[in-house]
Enzyme design. Sequence first.
Site, PDB file in Angstrom:
ATOM      1  N   SER A  64      -1.407  -6.016   0.653  1.00  0.00           N
ATOM      2  CA  SER A  64      -2.637  -5.660   0.672  1.00  0.00           C
ATOM      3  C   SER A  64      -3.711  -6.214  -0.419  1.00  0.00           C
ATOM      4  O   SER A  64      -5.028  -6.310  -0.543  1.00  0.00           O
ATOM      5  CB  SER A  64      -3.100  -4.261   0.773  1.00  0.00           C
ATOM      6  N   LYS A  67      -6.179  -8.876   0.655  1.00  0.00           N
ATOM      7  CA  LYS A  67      -7.556  -8.248   1.329  1.00  0.00           C
ATOM      8  C   LYS A  67      -8.639  -8.574   0.146  1.00  0.00           C
ATOM      9  O   LYS A  67      -9.913  -8.744   0.676  1.00  0.00           O
ATOM     10  CB  LYS A  67      -7.535  -6.918   1.605  1.00  0.00           C
ATOM     11  N   TYR A 191      -3.543 -11.718   9.999  1.00  0.00           N
ATOM     12  CA  TYR A 191      -3.605 -10.658   9.195  1.00  0.00           C
ATOM     13  C   TYR A 191      -2.035 -10.394   8.556  1.00  0.00           C
ATOM     14  O   TYR A 191      -1.789 -10.242   7.594  1.00  0.00           O
ATOM     15  CB  TYR A 191      -3.935  -9.192   9.820  1.00  0.00           C
TER      16      TYR A 191
HETATM   17  N1  GLU Z   1       1.076  -5.192   5.951  1.00  0.00           N
HETATM   18  C1  GLU Z   1       0.765  -3.861   5.391  1.00  0.00           C
HETATM   19  C2  GLU Z   1       0.208  -3.282   6.744  1.00  0.00           C
HETATM   20  O1  GLU Z   1      -0.695  -3.558   7.410  1.00  0.00           O
HETATM   21  C3  GLU Z   1      -0.067  -3.810   4.114  1.00  0.00           C
HETATM   22  C4  GLU Z   1      -0.204  -2.571   3.602  1.00  0.00           C
HETATM   23  C5  GLU Z   1      -0.506  -2.445   2.366  1.00  0.00           C
HETATM   24  O2  GLU Z   1      -0.104  -3.066   1.331  1.00  0.00           O
HETATM   25  O3  GLU Z   1      -1.149  -1.589   1.803  1.00  0.00           O
HETATM   26  O4  GLU Z   1       0.533  -2.077   6.936  1.00  0.00           O
END
Ligand code: GLU
Length: 309
Positions: A64, A67, A191
């Site tokens: 994440s 992001k 994503y």
């Molecule tokens: N790829 C993970 C998901 O979408 C990332 C979650 C994270 O790092 O919080 O569930």
Amino acid sequence: MSKLESVVKEIAEEMRARPDRGEVATYIPELAGVDAGQFGIAVVDAAGNVAAGGDCDTSFLIQSISKVFTLTLALGKVGDRLWKRVGREPSGSPFNSIVQLENERGIPRNPFINAGAIAVTDVILSGHQPREALGEILQFVRFLADDPSIVIDEAVAASEQRTGFRNRALANYMKAFGVLENPVDYTLGVYFHHCAIAMTCRQLAMAGRFLALSGMNPATGHRIVHAERARRINALMLTCGHYDGSGEFAYLVGLPGKSGVGGGILVVAPGKASIVVWSPGLDVSGNSHLGRIALETLTKRMGWSVFGA
Ligand code: GLU
């Protein structure tokens, strides 16, 4: 040795000696198999000096933390129009919550919970093929880190695709409300892949410098974003960067940061440093257990909290 170097060295030693490690994420085998005994830290100060310790050169999944980079790209592409499709308030809910999305008619609370990040990815994807959008994200991260060797772990991306039922539910839900423009599978493909970017603490700390330095990357002399935009991204990291543990993180560490389930945390000390810690064991909110403790220690010893020394 500078004060920063000795504090980083002390922290790496103290963390290595701690028996409490948290629990590694188990939703995909590639994360479940990671050794929880690892800890790395890298700090790049405003002058470009790097202080690093522990497993700072071991690659981990940024998950994440990606992001932050996708938000920066999406804001660059559509500016404040982004805020029609995603909110700016802390969620107080787990990162993959569906209930909140239903109550708020498909508009995710913020760009850092999964639903919000999927909406942001959709913005980057519009007008492109998935491969191009993904290439743009990876190039951006490489450019920020000034390191062309950074890659996506394809096996992890495939695992995420196989198991990402909840993310698929979130995306379909948003599609039903018209919040996503592109085919759900395309948006999710991009994503899942950007979550599977693998980086070391050192590379990631380099990539985060522009947020600590009012939008500039002094290593390359490039302005990445305006100072105002850097400040706003930092504000979102402070209020929303740790899921439902964001308030606690602000209280204990006092710096904007973004965590990932791979156990990494990217933190910004405005005007002072870009910091990355990594330890795969997580706390109940899905944030790195030792990472948070290490950051609390670092900000205390360096007097770096944005709320005062
Ligand atoms: N790829 C993970 C998901 O979408 C990332 C979650 C994270 O790092 O919080 O569930």
